[in-house]
Design a protein around this motif. Structure first.
Motif, mmCIF file in Angstrom:
data_model
loop_
_atom_site.group_PDB
_atom_site.id
_atom_site.type_symbol
_atom_site.label_atom_id
_atom_site.label_comp_id
_atom_site.label_asym_id
_atom_site.label_seq_id
_atom_site.Cartn_x
_atom_site.Cartn_y
_atom_site.Cartn_z
ATOM 1 N N ILE A 348 0.861 -1.182 0.000
ATOM 2 C CA ILE A 348 0.000 0.000 0.000
ATOM 3 C C ILE A 348 0.898 1.231 0.000
ATOM 4 C CG2 ILE A 348 -1.636 1.345 1.354
ATOM 5 C CD1 ILE A 348 -2.848 -1.281 2.304
ATOM 6 N N GLY A 349 1.903 1.205 0.884
ATOM 7 C CA GLY A 349 2.868 2.309 0.915
ATOM 8 C C GLY A 349 3.572 2.450 -0.423
ATOM 9 N N GLY A 350 3.931 1.306 -0.997
ATOM 10 C CA GLY A 350 4.632 1.315 -2.275
ATOM 11 C C GLY A 350 3.786 1.935 -3.375
ATOM 12 N N LEU A 351 2.508 1.568 -3.389
ATOM 13 C CA LEU A 351 1.598 2.069 -4.409
ATOM 14 C C LEU A 351 1.464 3.592 -4.300
ATOM 15 C CD1 LEU A 351 0.326 0.066 -6.338
ATOM 16 C CD2 LEU A 351 -1.823 0.327 -5.100
ATOM 17 N N ILE A 352 1.268 4.050 -3.070
ATOM 18 C CA ILE A 352 1.168 5.501 -2.865
ATOM 19 C C ILE A 352 2.475 6.156 -3.297
ATOM 20 C CG2 ILE A 352 0.843 7.329 -1.151
ATOM 21 C CD1 ILE A 352 -0.770 5.288 0.493
ATOM 22 N N GLY A 353 3.593 5.515 -2.914
ATOM 23 C CA GLY A 353 4.905 6.052 -3.274
ATOM 24 C C GLY A 353 5.095 6.132 -4.780
ATOM 25 N N VAL A 354 4.643 5.105 -5.479
ATOM 26 C CA VAL A 354 4.776 5.085 -6.936
ATOM 27 C C VAL A 354 3.987 6.246 -7.544
ATOM 28 C CG1 VAL A 354 4.042 3.843 -9.006
ATOM 29 C CG2 VAL A 354 5.276 2.633 -7.210
ATOM 30 N N LEU A 355 2.741 6.412 -7.085
ATOM 31 C CA LEU A 355 1.910 7.488 -7.619
ATOM 32 C C LEU A 355 2.533 8.853 -7.320
ATOM 33 C CD1 LEU A 355 -1.672 6.165 -6.803
ATOM 34 C CD2 LEU A 355 -0.473 6.172 -8.987
ATOM 35 N N LEU A 356 2.932 9.029 -6.055
ATOM 36 C CA LEU A 356 3.572 10.288 -5.674
ATOM 37 C C LEU A 356 4.822 10.536 -6.500
ATOM 38 C CD1 LEU A 356 3.494 10.700 -1.791
ATOM 39 C CD2 LEU A 356 2.641 12.249 -3.538
ATOM 40 N N GLY A 357 5.604 9.466 -6.690
ATOM 41 C CA GLY A 357 6.856 9.566 -7.439
ATOM 42 C C GLY A 357 6.611 9.994 -8.880
ATOM 43 N N PHE A 358 5.585 9.410 -9.502
ATOM 44 C CA PHE A 358 5.231 9.795 -10.869
ATOM 45 C C PHE A 358 4.922 11.279 -10.931
ATOM 46 C CE2 PHE A 358 3.574 5.389 -12.314
ATOM 47 C CZ PHE A 358 4.877 5.004 -12.520
ATOM 48 N N VAL A 359 4.049 11.698 -10.022
ATOM 49 C CA VAL A 359 3.633 13.101 -10.013
ATOM 50 C C VAL A 359 4.846 13.995 -9.751
ATOM 51 C CG1 VAL A 359 2.247 14.826 -8.822
ATOM 52 C CG2 VAL A 359 1.281 12.566 -9.305
ATOM 53 N N ALA A 360 5.627 13.655 -8.719
ATOM 54 C CA ALA A 360 6.783 14.479 -8.343
ATOM 55 C C ALA A 360 7.798 14.538 -9.479
ATOM 56 C CB ALA A 360 7.421 13.936 -7.072
ATOM 57 N N GLY A 361 8.096 13.376 -10.061
ATOM 58 C CA GLY A 361 9.101 13.322 -11.131
ATOM 59 C C GLY A 361 8.707 14.183 -12.317
ATOM 60 N N ASN A 362 7.443 14.050 -12.732
ATOM 61 C CA ASN A 362 6.976 14.830 -13.879
ATOM 62 C C ASN A 362 6.946 16.320 -13.577
ATOM 63 O OD1 ASN A 362 6.413 13.029 -16.132
ATOM 64 N ND2 ASN A 362 5.004 12.032 -14.726
ATOM 65 N N THR A 363 6.439 16.637 -12.374
ATOM 66 C CA THR A 363 6.351 18.045 -11.991
ATOM 67 C C THR A 363 7.737 18.670 -11.927
ATOM 68 O OG1 THR A 363 4.527 17.340 -10.607
ATOM 69 C CG2 THR A 363 5.250 19.605 -10.355
ATOM 70 N N LEU A 364 8.665 17.910 -11.353
ATOM 71 C CA LEU A 364 10.039 18.383 -11.202
ATOM 72 C C LEU A 364 10.621 18.817 -12.548
ATOM 73 C CD1 LEU A 364 11.341 18.060 -8.352
ATOM 74 C CD2 LEU A 364 12.812 16.338 -9.390
ATOM 75 N N VAL A 365 10.448 17.975 -13.546
ATOM 76 C CA VAL A 365 10.994 18.274 -14.866
ATOM 77 C C VAL A 365 10.291 19.483 -15.475
ATOM 78 C CG1 VAL A 365 11.285 17.400 -17.188
ATOM 79 C CG2 VAL A 365 11.680 15.902 -15.261
ATOM 80 N N GLN A 366 8.969 19.505 -15.343
ATOM 81 C CA GLN A 366 8.206 20.607 -15.936
ATOM 82 C C GLN A 366 8.605 21.934 -15.316
ATOM 83 O OE1 GLN A 366 5.999 19.901 -18.309
ATOM 84 N NE2 GLN A 366 5.533 17.745 -18.044
ATOM 85 N N LEU A 367 8.784 21.923 -13.998
ATOM 86 C CA LEU A 367 9.129 23.169 -13.314
ATOM 87 C C LEU A 367 10.575 23.539 -13.551
ATOM 88 C CD1 LEU A 367 7.312 22.834 -9.872
ATOM 89 C CD2 LEU A 367 6.608 24.125 -11.882
ATOM 90 N N GLY A 368 11.439 22.532 -13.455
ATOM 91 C CA GLY A 368 12.867 22.790 -13.476
ATOM 92 C C GLY A 368 13.419 23.056 -14.865
ATOM 93 N N MET A 369 12.786 22.496 -15.883
ATOM 94 C CA MET A 369 13.371 22.646 -17.209
ATOM 95 C C MET A 369 12.441 23.433 -18.118
ATOM 96 S SD MET A 369 15.827 19.403 -17.286
ATOM 97 C CE MET A 369 16.436 19.872 -18.816
ATOM 98 N N SER A 370 11.452 22.806 -18.658
ATOM 99 C CA SER A 370 10.581 23.510 -19.582
ATOM 100 C C SER A 370 9.278 22.738 -19.656
ATOM 101 C CB SER A 370 11.249 23.582 -20.947
ATOM 102 O OG SER A 370 10.302 23.427 -21.960
ATOM 103 N N SER A 371 8.207 23.446 -19.911
ATOM 104 C CA SER A 371 6.897 22.803 -19.834
ATOM 105 C C SER A 371 6.610 21.937 -21.052
ATOM 106 C CB SER A 371 5.810 23.854 -19.689
ATOM 107 O OG SER A 371 5.877 24.718 -20.795
ATOM 108 N N SER A 372 7.510 21.936 -22.023
ATOM 109 C CA SER A 372 7.176 21.157 -23.208
ATOM 110 C C SER A 372 7.629 19.700 -23.127
ATOM 111 C CB SER A 372 7.746 21.821 -24.455
ATOM 112 O OG SER A 372 9.048 22.232 -24.220
#
Lengths: 416, 254
Positions: A348-372
């Motif tokens: 259960i923790g892993g599943l939440i972690g995976v979802l959070l990780g997806f969101v965080a990873g994508n957001t990180l790139v969008q914010l840190g580099m470029s939205s495209s």
């Protein structure tokens, strides 16, 4: 006793202790999320890069003096001593390599001012190129025309301008046929490139292409520091299958032309999209390993937390274990129940972690580099993450589960 | 079914037979003889009360009969199975299939609802879900709780909890129901209801072993075994077993 029944029991137990379960899960969530976030971010960048590289064309490769953008400082220092790549070498490739059909040569100059009347662009790039430029760089002329062999031969001062340049300097008018001042010198606009949005910046919309001869006439064959200018040669193989052959032949041709003794390293760089991606992967490997190590440590620490909470849970539920045993639960049923509970908890923790990780990873790139950047979901890492959680669950759930399964039913039943 | 108490070796119809059962606990350097040679045989559909003051070995005997513990020496057979040297797993299977426990403190699992509590022995017995639910509902119907399936134990009264426990004890159709002070945590009226339920089960052919120190509870049984200092002090038929007054809501029919 069936697996499904045990599974349902575990869920009941976890639901029965929501606060404690969620606190315990926190470590697992963090550990998994950190791994997944980094892997997602890298995957996003990698996907985008591969996309852009493949736009660059699987059929083309480049010969140049300088190693490409992902190289180390040491490689760059080494390349400083190499001779410049010359237009003559481009001709040599065109003449001698059978497997290629288009060979272009480019010279670049950065940080020049572009002007039209009262409008200007402070820093843009200028490339002196040949008619092969659009095809070899997969950046085509949308309006007007490309430079021709005639333009090159005559050294005409004509320019194909980038989409961004057209927008800034000629916002409401057709730029074709108008004048443009590049570094103070007049050129005629003959064409406009199509828009090339890049995740790695807008430099490909903010440049102008002029005939290489015009470029050389203006800037000479050495740059302002007196170094000889080095040409970028872009080579297009006849078919995608011939790319490897073309690279090998080209390498031989240039080595021969330069008299590089057999056994010595190349004193020039050849790269195509594939080798760039390989290089990127080499750099990110370190980051990946780092994230994995940190995540693993977090998960191990979280695993100890799981073990702790499972031990408490076993003690708390001693009487329940006694009841179950009196009703016919075998030691292995109890073992399985508590082990599965730890595994389910971890997952259960892993599943939440995976979802959070997806969101965080994508957001990180969008914010840190470029939205495209296109968001990515690295499924393989989600699977690895969950398998890892299961391993942690088994590893740290085993001791409490064994302890539970070995309880004496009489003592357990009379436990207060 | 009249059973002569001293008839040994085992009767043809015996459900369980204990012979010279000794149980010794080692406490530090001291040996405590909880049971020092108990032989008893209980037949099918008997209604037996095991009595005795605390420290008499009554609980130890119950644990051994219930296969929660094994004798130090002597033999015990239940439903034709020799129990003495079974493994923990085999004992669990025997408890699962042959014994239905009813405890003083009900011993329901607090998080699970009534239906799931009654299902538990069937789950451990590997019965499939559909059959399990049917059997559990039937057992709950027999104790008059078919309208409480989704209640949690803490939403029930003491009497209702004990009825759930009885349903759980009889759901797998055990050879014996082993009731340990079943009314100990109940008021006397509710206790009567529970005793009546056990009486009815007995009337329907169930073998019941009742462990109690209360005479009025033991009086429901048709045979009373009294333990003292780890030995059987007396083992006699009860002349006129008390039968609980019928409470109207009790529905215990096959």
């Amino acid at each position: 006793m069936k697996q499904l029944d045990t599974f349902v029991m575990s869920l009941q137990a976890i639901r029965g202790n929501k606060l404690r379960s969620s606190l315990t899960l926190f470590g697992i969530v963090l550990g998994v999320a950190s791994i997944i976030a980094v892997m997602t971010a890298i995957t996003v960048i990698q996907n985008t890069m591969e996309q852009e590289m493949s736009i660059l064309g699987a059929q083309t490769f480049q010969v140049q003096k300088w190693p490409n953008g992902f190289s180390s400082g040491e490689e760059r220092r080494k390349a400083m001593r190499w001779p410049a790549v010359t237009i003559a070498e481009a001709d040599e490739i065109r003449k001698r390599v059978q497997s290629v059909d288009i060979v272009g040569a480019e010279l670049w100059q950065f940080g020049l001012k572009l002007e039209y009347r009262d409008k200007e662009i402070e820093t843009a790039s200028i490339v002196g190129g040949t008619p092969e430029y659009p095809q070899n760089n997969v950046h085509f002329v949308a309006d007007g025309r490309n430079i021709t062999q005639m333009d090159v031969r005559a050294g005409r001062k004509v320019a194909v301008i980038g989409y961004g340049v057209a927008n800034t300097l000629y916002p409401f008018i057709d730029p074709i046929g108008r004048e443009i001042r590049i570094d103070g010198r007049k050129y005629e606009v003959i064409g406009v490139f199509d828009e090339k949005k890049s995740a790695f910046g807008s430099q490909y919309d903010n440049y102008v292409l002029v005939p290489i001869s015009a470029f050389v006439n203006t800037y000479g064959l050495s740059n302002e520091d007196g170094w000889p200018r080095s040409v970028n040669i872009t080579v297009h193989a006849r078919t995608p299958e011939l790319v490897d052959d073309a690279i090998t032949e080209t390498r031989q041709v240039i080595r021969r032309a330069r008299g590089v003794p057999p056994g010595d390293d190349d004193n020039f760089t050849i790269f195509n999209s594939e080798s760039s991606i390989e290089q990127f992967n080499m750099i990110t490997r370190g980051i990946k390993i780092g994230a994995f190590v940190i995540g693993t440590i977090a998960l191990l620490v979280a695993g100890i937390g799981i073990m702790n909470i499972m031990l408490v849970s076993v003690t708390e539920r001693t009487r329940e274990i006694g009841i179950r045993k009196s009703l016919g639960a075998r030691p292995k049923d109890i073992l399985r129940q508590f082990l599965l509970e730890a595994i389910v908890l971890c997952n259960i923790g892993g599943l939440i972690g995976v979802l959070l990780g997806f969101v965080a990873g994508n957001t990180l790139v969008q914010l840190g580099m470029s939205s495209s950047f296109e968001s990515a979901v690295p499924v393989e890492w989600a699977v690895i993450g969950l398998v890892f959680c299961t391993v942690i669950g088994v590893l740290f759930g085993m001791l409490p589960a064994i302890r539970a399964s070995r309880l004496n039913p009489i003592d357990a039943l009379s436990y207060e | 079914m009249p059973v002569a108490p001293k008839v040994l070796p085992e009767l043809e119809s015996a459900v369980l037979v204990l012979r010279d059962v000794v149980k010794t606990y080692v406490m530090g350097s001291e040996e405590v003889h909880a049971l020092s040679g108990v032989s008893v045989s209980i037949g099918k559909n008997e209604y037996v009360a095991i009595m005795g003051p605390s420290g008499s070995g009554k609980s130890t005997l119950m644990n051994i009969i219930g296969c929660l513990d094994v004798p130090t020496s002597g033999s015990y057979s239940l439903g034709g199975e020799m129990v003495a040297d079974k493994s923990e797993t085999e004992l669990a299977d025997i408890r699962n299939r042959l014994i239905g426990f009813v405890f003083q403190t009900f011993n329901l699992i607090p998080r699970a609802d009534v239906l799931h509590n009654v299902e538990l022995p069937l789950i451990y017995g590997g019965v499939n879900k559909a059959k399990r639910i049917a059997l559990a509902k039937e057992a709950l119907d027999r104790v008059g709780l078919s309208d409480r399936l989704t209640h949690k134990p803490n939403e029930l009264s003491g009497g209702q909890r004990q009825r759930v426990a009885i349903a759980r004890a009889l759901v797998f159709d055990p050879s014996i129901i082993l009731a340990d002070e079943p009314t100990g945590n109940l008021d006397s009226r509710t206790g009567e209801e529970i005793m009546q339920m056990l009486d009815d089960l007995h009337a329907n052919g169930q073998t019941i072993i009742l462990v109690t120190h209360e005479d009025n509870i033991a009086a429901h049984a048709s045979r009373a075994i009294v333990l003292r200092d780890g030995r059987i002090e007396s083992d006699a038929q009860v002349e006129n077993p008390v039968r609980a007054a019928r409470a109207e809501h009790t529905v215990l029919a096959h």
